[in-house]
Motif scaffolding. Structure first.
Motif, PDB file in Angstrom:
ATOM      1  N   ILE A 179       0.833  -1.206   0.000  1.00  0.00           N
ATOM      2  CA  ILE A 179       0.000   0.000   0.000  1.00  0.00           C
ATOM      3  C   ILE A 179       0.869   1.258   0.000  1.00  0.00           C
ATOM      4  O   ILE A 179       0.555   2.237  -0.679  1.00  0.00           O
ATOM      5  CB  ILE A 179      -0.991  -0.036   1.182  1.00  0.00           C
ATOM      6  N   VAL A 180       1.986   1.209   0.717  1.00  0.00           N
ATOM      7  CA  VAL A 180       2.904   2.360   0.701  1.00  0.00           C
ATOM      8  C   VAL A 180       3.412   2.586  -0.722  1.00  0.00           C
ATOM      9  O   VAL A 180       3.460   3.718  -1.213  1.00  0.00           O
ATOM     10  CB  VAL A 180       4.081   2.129   1.671  1.00  0.00           C
ATOM     11  N   GLN A 237       1.452  -1.453  15.341  1.00  0.00           N
ATOM     12  CA  GLN A 237       0.392  -1.288  14.343  1.00  0.00           C
ATOM     13  C   GLN A 237       0.763  -1.990  13.034  1.00  0.00           C
ATOM     14  O   GLN A 237      -0.072  -2.646  12.413  1.00  0.00           O
ATOM     15  CB  GLN A 237       0.173   0.213  14.039  1.00  0.00           C
ATOM     16  N   VAL A 238       1.998  -1.801  12.622  1.00  0.00           N
ATOM     17  CA  VAL A 238       2.456  -2.404  11.362  1.00  0.00           C
ATOM     18  C   VAL A 238       2.517  -3.925  11.503  1.00  0.00           C
ATOM     19  O   VAL A 238       2.075  -4.666  10.632  1.00  0.00           O
ATOM     20  CB  VAL A 238       3.824  -1.817  10.962  1.00  0.00           C
ATOM     21  N   ARG A 258      -0.364  -6.233  10.948  1.00  0.00           N
ATOM     22  CA  ARG A 258      -0.760  -6.483   9.568  1.00  0.00           C
ATOM     23  C   ARG A 258       0.355  -7.188   8.798  1.00  0.00           C
ATOM     24  O   ARG A 258       0.094  -8.087   7.999  1.00  0.00           O
ATOM     25  CB  ARG A 258      -1.064  -5.148   8.877  1.00  0.00           C
ATOM     26  N   MET A 282      10.773   1.413  14.843  1.00  0.00           N
ATOM     27  CA  MET A 282      10.377   2.176  13.664  1.00  0.00           C
ATOM     28  C   MET A 282      11.567   2.467  12.762  1.00  0.00           C
ATOM     29  O   MET A 282      11.834   3.600  12.404  1.00  0.00           O
ATOM     30  CB  MET A 282       9.753   3.510  14.078  1.00  0.00           C
ATOM     31  N   ILE A 314       3.360  17.113  13.301  1.00  0.00           N
ATOM     32  CA  ILE A 314       2.723  15.911  12.753  1.00  0.00           C
ATOM     33  C   ILE A 314       1.591  16.281  11.785  1.00  0.00           C
ATOM     34  O   ILE A 314       1.210  15.493  10.927  1.00  0.00           O
ATOM     35  CB  ILE A 314       2.198  15.003  13.887  1.00  0.00           C
ATOM     36  N   PRO A 329       0.351  17.939   8.595  1.00  0.00           N
ATOM     37  CA  PRO A 329       0.825  18.591   7.369  1.00  0.00           C
ATOM     38  C   PRO A 329       0.027  19.867   7.102  1.00  0.00           C
ATOM     39  O   PRO A 329      -1.092  20.027   7.571  1.00  0.00           O
ATOM     40  CB  PRO A 329       0.551  17.546   6.276  1.00  0.00           C
ATOM     41  N   ARG A 381       2.985  14.265   3.561  1.00  0.00           N
ATOM     42  CA  ARG A 381       4.195  14.359   4.403  1.00  0.00           C
ATOM     43  C   ARG A 381       5.424  14.602   3.534  1.00  0.00           C
ATOM     44  O   ARG A 381       6.306  15.370   3.887  1.00  0.00           O
ATOM     45  CB  ARG A 381       4.344  13.078   5.231  1.00  0.00           C
ATOM     46  N   PHE A 417       8.872  10.100   7.457  1.00  0.00           N
ATOM     47  CA  PHE A 417       9.163   9.865   8.873  1.00  0.00           C
ATOM     48  C   PHE A 417       9.949   8.572   9.119  1.00  0.00           C
ATOM     49  O   PHE A 417      10.413   8.344  10.223  1.00  0.00           O
ATOM     50  CB  PHE A 417       7.862   9.806   9.677  1.00  0.00           C
ATOM     51  N   GLY A 477      -0.855  11.782   9.356  1.00  0.00           N
ATOM     52  CA  GLY A 477       0.390  12.520   9.551  1.00  0.00           C
ATOM     53  C   GLY A 477       1.427  12.174   8.507  1.00  0.00           C
ATOM     54  O   GLY A 477       2.329  12.941   8.238  1.00  0.00           O
ATOM     55  N   CYS A 478       1.308  10.965   7.909  1.00  0.00           N
ATOM     56  CA  CYS A 478       2.355  10.559   6.960  1.00  0.00           C
ATOM     57  C   CYS A 478       1.818   9.752   5.793  1.00  0.00           C
ATOM     58  O   CYS A 478       2.371   9.804   4.716  1.00  0.00           O
ATOM     59  CB  CYS A 478       3.439   9.764   7.680  1.00  0.00           C
ATOM     60  N   SER A 533       2.079   6.634   5.459  1.00  0.00           N
ATOM     61  CA  SER A 533       2.974   5.513   5.185  1.00  0.00           C
ATOM     62  C   SER A 533       3.195   4.616   6.407  1.00  0.00           C
ATOM     63  O   SER A 533       4.125   3.817   6.418  1.00  0.00           O
ATOM     64  CB  SER A 533       4.319   6.045   4.679  1.00  0.00           C
ATOM     65  N   GLY A 534       2.374   4.769   7.425  1.00  0.00           N
ATOM     66  CA  GLY A 534       2.496   3.889   8.587  1.00  0.00           C
ATOM     67  C   GLY A 534       3.624   4.251   9.526  1.00  0.00           C
ATOM     68  O   GLY A 534       3.981   3.457  10.397  1.00  0.00           O
ATOM     69  N   ASP A 535       4.168   5.444   9.386  1.00  0.00           N
ATOM     70  CA  ASP A 535       5.331   5.814  10.192  1.00  0.00           C
ATOM     71  C   ASP A 535       5.027   6.746  11.360  1.00  0.00           C
ATOM     72  O   ASP A 535       5.948   7.122  12.083  1.00  0.00           O
ATOM     73  CB  ASP A 535       6.382   6.472   9.291  1.00  0.00           C
ATOM     74  N   CYS A 536       3.759   7.175  11.526  1.00  0.00           N
ATOM     75  CA  CYS A 536       3.489   8.119  12.617  1.00  0.00           C
ATOM     76  C   CYS A 536       2.379   7.679  13.559  1.00  0.00           C
ATOM     77  O   CYS A 536       2.282   8.199  14.675  1.00  0.00           O
ATOM     78  CB  CYS A 536       3.187   9.510  12.072  1.00  0.00           C
ATOM     79  N   CYS A 554      -2.549   0.810  11.468  1.00  0.00           N
ATOM     80  CA  CYS A 554      -2.567   2.127  10.838  1.00  0.00           C
ATOM     81  C   CYS A 554      -3.629   2.092   9.749  1.00  0.00           C
ATOM     82  O   CYS A 554      -3.511   1.325   8.791  1.00  0.00           O
ATOM     83  CB  CYS A 554      -1.208   2.445  10.219  1.00  0.00           C
ATOM     84  N   LEU A 570      -2.762   2.233   6.146  1.00  0.00           N
ATOM     85  CA  LEU A 570      -2.164   1.050   5.520  1.00  0.00           C
ATOM     86  C   LEU A 570      -3.171  -0.086   5.390  1.00  0.00           C
ATOM     87  O   LEU A 570      -2.792  -1.257   5.370  1.00  0.00           O
ATOM     88  CB  LEU A 570      -0.937   0.580   6.308  1.00  0.00           C
TER      89      LEU A 570
END
Lengths: 289, 756, 162
Positions: free
Chosen positions: A35-36, A102-103, A106, A189, B213, B215, B295, B681, C41-42, C44-47, C60, C63
């Motif tokens: 998805i990213v 969270q990641v 999934r 992270m 955080i 945007p 972001r 991030f 916030g991002c 992309s799952g980073d925040c 997230c 995602l």
């Protein structure tokens, strides 16, 4: 940006047919890489095939003392399987270093493997453990060693229509222990600057009878360093053996300079982390301190 | 905690009530910039330059305009041509022509990510699709990223019309040195030559992002009659109004800016990026238009704090008395002239008494996003160099680093860099508090070391407007023009409740839009609790006076025969002596006894004082990997008087955490082709919860005599000392002096293993 | 491409929506359902600002593809309080001033509640690692961690019969 077709097949055969029909199609498990990549525009699949709802795709199956992990099993679910966590703590820990909670709720090890990042955390641990995976495709199923899946950054050996349906971990050998350690600037992270997975077996008097050492982020794919394993076998993991192992690891490291680390730092860390991982694995194998 | 000097006991000041906007924020109800929608709204998107430096030859928007669902396309040609005008809004000065060209490039793009065109469409998907149909013809130009490279002979010049400011006579050639600032006096070379000990070092830092955080986002709605509304979050909606109106050459009163809740700013939301573009798209389409950054866009196109190259020389007598300081630095200005060098020069060594000084700062243009204010803008970089050098000097002299600072610390009456005497400052009090703190003498474990650093920030006052009004039931509303980023509604309510001596819950504070309250400067410069607080106190005092006057009128007694006591008016006169009238009773009759009760205070607050901080940091360094763990951290700061101590501590903890991030891992990383390589991030590594220990904030209270409740600004100081505190702790733990930030594991490892 | 119809349960109520296949669950929550408490916030799952609970596990929502939510149960920040009664985690965030700008707060509260739902007595280290996927730029995490530990203590007391 056209939206992809979204499929929710209910059999492995249907997944294979959908993937075979569209070379741009992508299987969707946890989606944390896919998805990213879709949202950033790096990947524009014509269709997305969500295979999570197929029976057996999610969960850990025990076959005797061996383990079969469905391709859609999230990393956090691995921790919940007490027998798996006891047998292969290095693998379970590696999978639970990916991203955040969270990641990991999934993300899957199969996805981590097929994303084919040289820095994938779970892959060195799986390779060290001697894991295999079952690949389904137009000509049926085949079982291949995990290290044969990634061939280059972002590229796999999977043929059109193929996808990984499960990951198999053997029974833990008597006197066996495994470990995975990585180096990252942050505590969580983060992406491994270097990762080291070790699996070894000690006999009753503490002599190492077999050892596998695998490295992440020091080459285009995860590397199984056979010389490093050999340096340990027949020893009691004394300082000389560990130094020889570290040297073999550094010799096998062929990293790149990028935003996450330099060549020299990666090589140095590969040696340090592999040694530390050996010591953790040895403790787990029952070595006396 | 020190007892407030000559300050009376407070009923509310210094308490820790729940903030009035709290429930909305813990339930997800509060509306931030990206949450706002207007009926009939279009979705905008911005096309950005893929090149770090290029001339725009042509932009063909015809295909994008023809796409179904696209309602407007805009380029730099749609913005009016402006005369150069330096505006002092936001934080620091900016030329309105630069602001305009940064919102939409005209002839040249100056950094990768520079906005070149924008579209508005009926869906975000169509808007993004339309961007891909815009054809821009570029002529790529050589680019330059580093400050020293940008000043080298033959470097690509960003602007033909920039001649170094602050140099006399005016240079005859344009230069990337946009501005040069110098302060000092005495005989620096002579003093260094005769000093008992000297240290010399060159330090470097990469640009870092503020890292809020939320945007950037806004919605603009331009009416057919030329009036417009903008909904956005910012650190100052009056600055948004002034800058947007100036970029669009329209009257300010024709724009009403409604402040939405702001998801962090740290200086980065004191300017505008999207608003004029959304306005043009709205004008062209006749519909409200929303623009929001991803972001990645935030990283590529909004203001980082400048990186720097800094040279420092310090000299001291054998007893530790500092005799000379020579500091010279180059700051990354980015695409346009930034504002950090001046503050960098004035805050470099001002916390020490030094007879012979020379401090020079240069703003250097380069092909990076335009640098913008970031918490104590300009101070942390140079402080890192100076406070690292102080540590080295202490080592050379064999003097405890805290004692060396204490010996040279400025006190009230000492001359500032500007020559004016310091007011009631608290650096010595902070150093004494550090010395007395158990942290300073706590035992350390293996591979651990302790560092200390001190620093300050000048703070500010400036214009604020506040309206305090009393409802018919006696409850009170405080309306300000200052966005609440970290609990300022609570501190305003506390101060008004203190003046009126009524329960905190009977006062509610709101942030009013630009049409509903008078002009107020940004929430920045650590000014809001000080300046807007001063206006709140003044307006509340006036309300109190009116309430007394009304009571006197109702009682039929002379105005001086009543007194405000415990939130009520007491009669002192004749047979009514001792009778009381509550605010509710007075306000309930106000319509028939002189009209509604309200007061406005519009002032430009003077008498602000700088804040000083001293940070103690313990690190543990892994000698084999170079990893640095922050084991313990204590941040001591003179805060004047803490109105709401929780939020004061929060500012200190947050600032320290940002400083730790800057010290250890944060940095912009560029690829060889001039593109930002870590615009997210994941690879722009801000500290996560597991990277940090508890951060103990110690409040030292040296009241500001010029503020009714003793307030000094607190928000910016805490990011100043951490960089050197961490570096000094690493030196103490591992014996290596790191002069280049970030002190990421690979850098520390390289310092520990110079053989490679 | 015609849109996909998805049936879910959101904060206990049945909810249907139409979406593009490439939309994220977060897009749908915010733009289609008007539940703007979850923040982006991002992307992309980073925040972690978009954290929601999906079938009992926190994820997230940026995602998750919206069509994946078919038949699933989603809990967002809007459902954490029971009516007007705040959850102890929310209450402790207020009492400890564990928020400054408040933008990351919904994600932190959803994540912290998910932790305390399964671990009633976490250590400080466990709290910090559990919340490592949630970025806060204002607080330095100190007051957030204290609020979560205090909420845990309060919840333990509530659960203990008097």
């Amino acid at each position: 940006m056209p939206s992809p077709a979204f499929h929710v097949p209910d059999s492995v055969e249907d997944v294979v047919a959908l993937l075979a029909a569209d070379p741009t199609a992508r299987p969707l498990g946890g989606g944390t890489d896919l998805i990213v990549q879709m949202r950033s525009g790096r990947l524009v699949p014509g269709s997305v095939v969500d295979f999570k709802r197929i029976a057996g795709m999610t969960g850990v199956r025990h076959e005797g003392d061996a383990f079969v992990i469905g391709a859609a099993t999230p990393c956090t679910a691995l921790k919940a399987d007490a027998a798996l966590a006891a047998a292969w703590p290095g693998v379970v820990e590696a999978a639970n270093l990916i991203g955040s909670v969270q990641v990991r709720n999934r993300a899957t090890m199969a996805g981590n493997l097929c994303n084919a990042s040289p820095a994938a955390d779970s892959v060195p641990a799986l390779v060290a453990a001697g894991a295999t995976c079952v690949v389904a495709g137009p000509s049926g199923k085949r079982e291949v060693p995990v290290q044969d899946i990634p061939v280059a950054p972002g590229k796999t050996s999977l043929a059109p229509g193929e996808f990984v349906v499960e990951i198999c971990l053997p029974a833990k050998p008597a006197g066996g222990g495994d470990a995975y350690l990585r180096s990252t600037p942050r505590t969580e992270m983060d992406i491994a600057v270097v990762g080291a997975g070790v699996s070894l077996v000690l006999d009753a008097d503490g002599t190492c009878t077999s050892a596998r050492v695998a490295l992440g982020a020091v080459g285009p794919t995860v590397v199984l360093v056979e010389e490093a394993g050999k340096a340990l076998v027949g020893t009691k993991l004394d300082d000389d053996a560990l130094a020889a192992m570290s040297q073999a690891v550094q010799a096998a490291s062929n990293p790149i300079d990028d935003k996450r680390g330099s060549v020299s730092y990666r090589k140095a860390m590969a040696g340090v982390l592999a040694r530390r991982a050996v010591l953790v694995a040895a403790t787990r194998a029952g070595a006396k301190a | 905690m020190n007892a407030p000097e000559q300050m009376k006991q407070f009923r509310h000041v210094g308490t820790r009530p729940v903030r009035p906007d709290g429930v909305d924020k813990v339930t997800g109800r509060a509306l931030y910039s990206p949450d706002f929608k207007a009926p009939g709204m279009l979705w905008g998107a911005i096309l950005r330059s893929p090149h770090p430096h290029a001339r725009i030859i042509a932009i063909d928007t015809r295909q994008a305009e023809a796409l179904a669902g696209v309602k407007a396309v805009a380029t730099g040609r749609d913005l009016p041509t402006l005369e150069s005008l330096v505006m002092h809004v936001g934080e620091g000065a900016s030329d309105i022509v630069d602001v305009s060209h940064n919102c939409l490039a005209l002839d040249k793009v100056l950094y990768e990510g520079h906005a070149v065109a924008a579209v508005a469409a009926t869906s975000p998907e169509i808007a993004r699709e339309a961007l891909a149909l815009i054809e821009v013809e570029y002529e790529e130009l050589p680019f330059v990223l580093g400050v020293e490279e940008a000043l080298a002979e033959g470097a690509p010049i960003l602007h033909d019309n920039v001649f170094t400011k602050g140099v006399d006579p005016k240079p005859d050639k344009p230069s990337n040195a946009a501005m040069r600032v110098e302060m000092g006096g005495g005989d620096v070379e002579g003093a260094l030559a005769s000093a008992a000990a000297t240290v010399t070092g060159r330090y470097s830092l990469e640009p870092v992002h503020q890292g809020y955080i939320e945007p950037h986002a806004c919605v603009a709605s331009w009416n057919g009659d030329g009036q417009a509304q903008i909904w956005t979050s910012s650190q100052g909606h009056f600055s948004v109004r002034a800058l947007t109106a100036s970029v669009l050459a329209m009257p300010q009163a024709d724009i009403r800016v409604t402040p939405l809740e702001i998801g962090g700013g740290f200086g980065g939301k004191t300017t505008i990026y999207l608003e004029p573009v959304a306005m043009v798209l709205s004008k062209k389409s006749g519909r409200p238009v929303r623009l929001a950054m991803t972001r990645e866009e935030v990283f590529r196109a909004t203001g980082p704090a400048p990186g720097a190259v800094i040279d420092v020389r310090l000299g001291a007598a054998a007893d530790g008395t500092l005799v000379a300081a020579d500091v010279e630095f180059l700051y990354h200005s980015g695409a346009y002239t930034a504002n950090d060098a001046g503050a960098g020069v004035s805050s470099a060594i001002g916390h020490y008494r030094i007879a012979n000084t020379r401090v020079v700062g240069v703003e250097v243009l380069c092909n990076r996003p335009a640098a913008k204010a970031y918490r104590a803008p300009g101070a942390p970089q140079v402080n890192f160099a100076v406070e690292s050098a102080m540590d080295e000097l202490a080592g050379k002299l064999g003097i405890d680093p805290l004692e060396l600072r204490l010996k040279n610390a400025v006190v009230e009456g000492d001359p500032q860099t500007t020559g004016l005497p310091w007011g009631r400052i608290g650096y010595v009090e902070c150093l004494e508090a550090a010395k007395a703190h158990p942290h300073w003498s706590a035992p350390l474990g293996p591979n651990q070391g302790r560092g200390i650093a001190g620093g300050y920030w000048g703070n500010y006052g400036g214009p604020s407007t506040v309206n305090v009004s009393v409802a018919e039931d006696g409850t009170v509303t405080v309306a300000t023009g200052s966005p609440d980023i970290g609990g300022s509604r609570a501190s305003m309510a506390i101060m008004a409740a203190e003046v009126l001596d009524i329960p905190y819950e009977r006062v509610r504070a709101v942030v009013a839009d630009t049409a509903s309250i008078g002009v107020s400067m940004v929430t920045g410069g650590s000014r809001t609790t000080f300046a807007t607080g001063m206006a709140t106190v003044q307006a509340a005092e006036e309300v109190k006076r009116i309430l007394c006057e009304r009571a006197a009128r109702i009682w039929g007694v002379a105005a001086d025969q009543v007194e405000w006591r415990s939130g009520e008016v007491t009669c002192l006169d004749g047979e009514k002596q001792g009778q009381v009238m509550s605010a509710a009773a007075i306000a309930g009759r106000s319509f028939h006894s002189g009209g509604p009760i309200a007061a406005v205070a519009a002032l430009s607050a003077k008498g602000w004082l700088p804040g000083f901080g001293v940070h103690i940091c313990d690190t543990e360094v892994d000698p084999e990997t170079g990893h640095v763990k922050i084991v313990r951290y204590t941040a001591i700061q003179d805060v004047g008087i803490a109105i709401h101590p929780d939020y004061v501590e929060g500012q200190i903890q947050g600032g320290a955490a940002q400083g730790i991030g800057w010290a250890l891992n944060e940095a912009y990383i560029y690829s060889k082709d001039g593109k930002l390589d870590n615009a997210g991030f994941l690879d722009y590594r801000m500290p996560v919860a597991s990277d940090l220990p508890m951060i103990e904030a110690v409040l030292v209270e040296v009241p500001n005599p010029s503020h009714p409740y003793g307030v000094k600004g607190v928000g910016e100081v805490p990011i100043v000392p951490p960089l050197a505190a961490v570096a000094n702790a690493i030196h103490a733990a591992a014996g290596v002096r790191l002069r280049d930030l970030p002190m990421a594991p690979d850098r520390v490892y390289a310092a520990l293993h110079p053989e490679g | 491409m015609s849109k996909i119809r998805v049936s879910t349960t959101v904060n206990g109520d049945a909810a249907e929506f139409l979406c593009e296949s490439g939309s994220s669950l977060l897009d749908v929550l915010r733009d289609t359902m008007g539940l703007t408490g979850s923040k982006e916030g991002c992307g992309s799952g980073d925040c972690g600002a978009c954290t929601v609970v999906l079938d009992g596990e926190m994820v997230c929502s940026c995602l998750v593809l919206a069509p994946e939510a078919e038949g699933r149960t989603i809990a967002t920040i809007e459902g954490v309080a029971e009516g007007s009664v705040l959850h102890p985690v929310q209450q402790k965030f207020l009492e400890h001033a564990a928020l400054q700008c408040g933008f990351c707060t919904p994600g932190f509260i959803v994540a912290a509640k998910a932790l305390l739902d399964r671990n009633p007595n976490p250590t400080e280290t466990e709290v910090r690692y559990w919340l490592a996927g949630n970025l806060c730029r204002c607080t330095g995490y100190d007051k957030i961690v204290r609020a979560v530990l205090d909420a845990a203590a309060e919840l333990r007391q509530e659960r203990t019969p008097a």
